[in-house]
Design a protein around this motif. Structure first.
Motif, PDB file in Angstrom:
ATOM      1  N   LEU A 132     -29.745  68.735  60.915  1.00 33.46           N
ATOM      2  CA  LEU A 132     -29.998  67.586  60.869  1.00 33.46           C
ATOM      3  C   LEU A 132     -29.054  66.332  61.081  1.00 33.46           C
ATOM      4  CD1 LEU A 132     -31.871  67.747  57.336  1.00 33.46           C
ATOM      5  CD2 LEU A 132     -33.037  67.640  59.434  1.00 33.46           C
ATOM      6  N   SER A 133     -29.337  65.433  61.587  1.00 34.61           N
ATOM      7  CA  SER A 133     -28.157  64.067  61.534  1.00 34.61           C
ATOM      8  C   SER A 133     -27.987  63.614  60.243  1.00 34.61           C
ATOM      9  CB  SER A 133     -28.641  63.037  62.610  1.00 34.61           C
ATOM     10  OG  SER A 133     -29.827  62.496  61.956  1.00 34.61           O
ATOM     11  N   ASP A 134     -26.902  63.023  59.875  1.00 39.04           N
ATOM     12  CA  ASP A 134     -26.337  62.545  58.687  1.00 39.04           C
ATOM     13  C   ASP A 134     -27.482  61.537  58.209  1.00 39.04           C
ATOM     14  OD1 ASP A 134     -24.263  64.066  58.631  1.00 39.04           O
ATOM     15  OD2 ASP A 134     -23.063  62.291  59.276  1.00 39.04           O
ATOM     16  N   ALA A 135     -28.191  60.635  59.075  1.00 40.04           N
ATOM     17  CA  ALA A 135     -29.304  59.754  58.959  1.00 40.04           C
ATOM     18  C   ALA A 135     -30.529  60.504  58.498  1.00 40.04           C
ATOM     19  CB  ALA A 135     -29.370  58.879  60.137  1.00 40.04           C
ATOM     20  N   GLU A 136     -30.819  61.484  58.952  1.00 43.63           N
ATOM     21  CA  GLU A 136     -32.145  62.337  58.751  1.00 43.63           C
ATOM     22  C   GLU A 136     -31.768  63.041  57.285  1.00 43.63           C
ATOM     23  OE1 GLU A 136     -34.154  64.001  62.799  1.00 43.63           O
ATOM     24  OE2 GLU A 136     -32.156  64.967  62.235  1.00 43.63           O
ATOM     25  N   ARG A 137     -30.811  63.392  57.155  1.00 43.65           N
ATOM     26  CA  ARG A 137     -30.481  64.204  56.107  1.00 43.65           C
ATOM     27  C   ARG A 137     -30.532  63.218  54.613  1.00 43.65           C
ATOM     28  NH1 ARG A 137     -25.749  65.430  56.842  1.00 43.65           N
ATOM     29  NH2 ARG A 137     -26.271  67.241  58.339  1.00 43.65           N
ATOM     30  N   ALA A 138     -29.867  61.987  54.873  1.00 43.75           N
ATOM     31  CA  ALA A 138     -29.774  61.020  53.735  1.00 43.75           C
ATOM     32  C   ALA A 138     -31.211  60.393  53.743  1.00 43.75           C
ATOM     33  CB  ALA A 138     -28.916  59.751  54.491  1.00 43.75           C
ATOM     34  N   ALA A 139     -31.928  60.128  54.586  1.00 44.20           N
ATOM     35  CA  ALA A 139     -33.500  59.609  54.588  1.00 44.20           C
ATOM     36  C   ALA A 139     -34.232  60.759  53.648  1.00 44.20           C
ATOM     37  CB  ALA A 139     -33.839  59.348  55.765  1.00 44.20           C
ATOM     38  N   TYR A 140     -34.125  61.909  54.002  1.00 46.31           N
ATOM     39  CA  TYR A 140     -34.782  63.034  53.269  1.00 46.31           C
ATOM     40  C   TYR A 140     -34.407  62.889  51.817  1.00 46.31           C
ATOM     41  CZ  TYR A 140     -36.776  67.153  51.429  1.00 46.31           C
ATOM     42  OH  TYR A 140     -37.573  68.083  51.026  1.00 46.31           O
ATOM     43  N   LEU A 141     -32.973  63.020  51.878  1.00 53.35           N
ATOM     44  CA  LEU A 141     -32.730  63.015  50.275  1.00 53.35           C
ATOM     45  C   LEU A 141     -33.273  61.734  49.383  1.00 53.35           C
ATOM     46  CD1 LEU A 141     -29.216  64.405  50.834  1.00 53.35           C
ATOM     47  CD2 LEU A 141     -31.084  65.799  49.504  1.00 53.35           C
ATOM     48  N   ASP A 142     -32.995  60.757  50.041  1.00 52.50           N
ATOM     49  CA  ASP A 142     -33.268  59.419  49.469  1.00 52.50           C
ATOM     50  C   ASP A 142     -34.986  59.175  49.068  1.00 52.50           C
ATOM     51  OD1 ASP A 142     -30.817  58.283  49.370  1.00 52.50           O
ATOM     52  OD2 ASP A 142     -31.326  57.300  51.268  1.00 52.50           O
ATOM     53  N   SER A 143     -35.696  60.083  49.768  1.00 52.54           N
ATOM     54  CA  SER A 143     -37.233  60.192  49.681  1.00 52.54           C
ATOM     55  C   SER A 143     -37.732  60.882  48.406  1.00 52.54           C
ATOM     56  CB  SER A 143     -37.820  60.854  50.781  1.00 52.54           C
ATOM     57  OG  SER A 143     -37.768  62.167  50.890  1.00 52.54           O
ATOM     58  N   GLY A 144     -36.820  61.744  47.834  1.00 58.38           N
ATOM     59  CA  GLY A 144     -37.325  62.511  46.759  1.00 58.38           C
ATOM     60  C   GLY A 144     -38.170  63.428  46.822  1.00 58.38           C
ATOM     61  N   ARG A 145     -38.536  64.149  48.310  1.00 58.93           N
ATOM     62  CA  ARG A 145     -39.500  64.809  48.540  1.00 58.93           C
ATOM     63  C   ARG A 145     -39.102  66.446  48.012  1.00 58.93           C
ATOM     64  NH1 ARG A 145     -40.470  62.444  53.768  1.00 58.93           N
ATOM     65  NH2 ARG A 145     -40.017  64.830  54.511  1.00 58.93           N
ATOM     66  N   TRP A 146     -37.669  66.360  47.823  1.00 61.60           N
ATOM     67  CA  TRP A 146     -36.875  67.680  47.607  1.00 61.60           C
ATOM     68  C   TRP A 146     -37.334  68.228  46.127  1.00 61.60           C
ATOM     69  CZ3 TRP A 146     -33.689  66.757  43.574  1.00 61.60           C
ATOM     70  CH2 TRP A 146     -33.200  65.409  43.523  1.00 61.60           C
ATOM     71  N   GLU A 147     -37.736  67.180  45.270  1.00 66.08           N
ATOM     72  CA  GLU A 147     -37.780  67.572  43.905  1.00 66.08           C
ATOM     73  C   GLU A 147     -38.727  68.541  43.264  1.00 66.08           C
ATOM     74  OE1 GLU A 147     -37.747  64.025  41.327  1.00 66.08           O
ATOM     75  OE2 GLU A 147     -36.708  62.760  42.895  1.00 66.08           O
ATOM     76  N   GLY A 148     -38.271  69.484  42.582  1.00 67.74           N
ATOM     77  CA  GLY A 148     -39.239  70.406  42.220  1.00 67.74           C
ATOM     78  C   GLY A 148     -39.602  71.657  43.118  1.00 67.74           C
ATOM     79  N   LYS A 149     -38.797  71.525  44.262  1.00 68.17           N
ATOM     80  CA  LYS A 149     -39.273  72.591  45.219  1.00 68.17           C
ATOM     81  C   LYS A 149     -37.875  73.443  45.707  1.00 68.17           C
ATOM     82  CE  LYS A 149     -42.375  69.220  47.453  1.00 68.17           C
ATOM     83  NZ  LYS A 149     -42.341  68.291  48.139  1.00 68.17           N
ATOM     84  N   SER A 150     -38.150  75.012  45.571  1.00 64.85           N
ATOM     85  CA  SER A 150     -37.062  75.724  45.640  1.00 64.85           C
ATOM     86  C   SER A 150     -36.525  75.763  47.092  1.00 64.85           C
ATOM     87  CB  SER A 150     -37.533  76.980  45.762  1.00 64.85           C
ATOM     88  OG  SER A 150     -37.952  77.531  44.564  1.00 64.85           O
ATOM     89  N   GLY A 151     -35.359  75.713  47.342  1.00 71.97           N
ATOM     90  CA  GLY A 151     -34.697  75.559  48.442  1.00 71.97           C
ATOM     91  C   GLY A 151     -34.564  73.807  48.790  1.00 71.97           C
ATOM     92  N   ALA A 152     -35.196  72.928  48.041  1.00 75.54           N
ATOM     93  CA  ALA A 152     -35.065  71.648  48.395  1.00 75.54           C
ATOM     94  C   ALA A 152     -35.889  71.156  49.650  1.00 75.54           C
ATOM     95  CB  ALA A 152     -33.606  71.061  48.278  1.00 75.54           C
ATOM     96  N   TYR A 153     -36.958  71.739  49.977  1.00 79.23           N
ATOM     97  CA  TYR A 153     -38.032  71.380  50.692  1.00 79.23           C
ATOM     98  C   TYR A 153     -39.422  72.008  50.390  1.00 79.23           C
ATOM     99  CZ  TYR A 153     -37.693  75.837  52.914  1.00 79.23           C
ATOM    100  OH  TYR A 153     -37.663  77.235  53.035  1.00 79.23           O
ATOM    101  N   GLY A 154     -40.441  71.378  51.250  1.00 83.31           N
ATOM    102  CA  GLY A 154     -41.589  71.928  51.036  1.00 83.31           C
ATOM    103  C   GLY A 154     -42.229  71.891  52.346  1.00 83.31           C
ATOM    104  N   VAL A 155     -42.534  73.089  52.926  1.00 79.64           N
ATOM    105  CA  VAL A 155     -43.058  73.408  54.268  1.00 79.64           C
ATOM    106  C   VAL A 155     -44.459  72.602  54.430  1.00 79.64           C
ATOM    107  CG1 VAL A 155     -44.223  75.573  53.883  1.00 79.64           C
ATOM    108  CG2 VAL A 155     -43.415  74.951  56.133  1.00 79.64           C
ATOM    109  N   GLN A 156     -45.065  72.688  53.247  1.00 76.39           N
ATOM    110  CA  GLN A 156     -46.656  72.117  53.075  1.00 76.39           C
ATOM    111  C   GLN A 156     -46.455  70.550  53.242  1.00 76.39           C
ATOM    112  OE1 GLN A 156     -45.034  73.278  50.494  1.00 76.39           O
ATOM    113  NE2 GLN A 156     -44.900  71.870  48.722  1.00 76.39           N
ATOM    114  N   ASP A 157     -45.316  69.997  53.133  1.00 72.68           N
ATOM    115  CA  ASP A 157     -45.132  68.475  53.105  1.00 72.68           C
ATOM    116  C   ASP A 157     -44.983  68.087  54.519  1.00 72.68           C
ATOM    117  OD1 ASP A 157     -45.487  68.406  50.546  1.00 72.68           O
ATOM    118  OD2 ASP A 157     -43.138  68.257  50.153  1.00 72.68           O
TER     119      ASP A 157
END
Length: 192
Positions: A132-157
């Motif tokens: 990821l670029s720094d901007a992509e990583r920051a946007a993803y982290l700011d989105s909160g979509r990592w919350e409650g997901k093992s590994g901090a992501y959801g392939v279903q998303d």
């Protein structure tokens, strides 16, 4: 419609997978504490143990029925990545996985509430995580979509930086449906 199960989980993703596959089920979350893994713990054994603990807790409480429990973890180089505790932890996990592959491991347990019978399995899939670029990583982290997901992501998303490289897509979501169907077909007495 397949015979009813008792899902020992509050996960909306697991409920959705069971619904889509046509299973009749009810939800009874286990509320079992999920301690962090011990140093050097085997990811498969850790996930399987948590699934068994969840199933056993609901079986003891219910006294009847077929309980289905699962626990899913990610692992990179043997390090278990559970659900991140905060944004910094999510960033650490994402950086560990970027540009490589991670194992997604689900421990699955079917436990009869009225008999001392249970059956377990471990399913492993491999997820590819692009850099990821720094901007992509920051946007993803700011989105909160990592919350409650093992590994901090959801392939279903449909996160554009992860894809299933090998194995079961539903396993990566949190419940290996192919393995569940095979276990039930191979052990029909569990449903009696």
């Amino acid at each position: 419609m397949k015979r009813g199960l008792i899902l020992a989980s509050a996960s909306p993703r697991r409920r959705q997978l069971l619904d889509e596959a046509g299973y009749a089920f009810e939800v009874d979350p286990s509320d079992v504490e999920e301690p962090g893994p011990a140093a050097g713990a085997d990811p498969g054994a850790y996930a399987a143990d948590l699934a068994w603990r969840k199933a056993r807790a609901v079986a003891a409480r219910r006294g009847a029925g077929l309980i289905l429990a699962a626990d899913t973890v990610c692992a990179v180089g043997g390090e278990i990545l559970n659900k991140p505790v905060d944004r910094d932890d999510a960033e650490r996990m994402i950086r560990l996985q970027e540009g490589g592959d991670a194992d997604v491991i689900t421990g699955l347990c079917l436990h009869r509430g009225d008999r001392p019978e249970w059956l377990g399995a471990i399913e492993v899939s491999v997820v590819r995580f692009r850099a990821l670029s720094d901007a992509e990583r920051a946007a993803y982290l700011d989105s909160g979509r990592w919350e409650g997901k093992s590994g901090a992501y959801g392939v279903q998303d449909r996160d554009p930086f992860v894809s299933v490289a090998r194995g079961s897509f539903s396993n990566v979501v949190g419940l290996p449906m192919e393995r569940l169907a095979a276990l039930l077909a191979a052990h029909p007495a569990l449903l009696d």
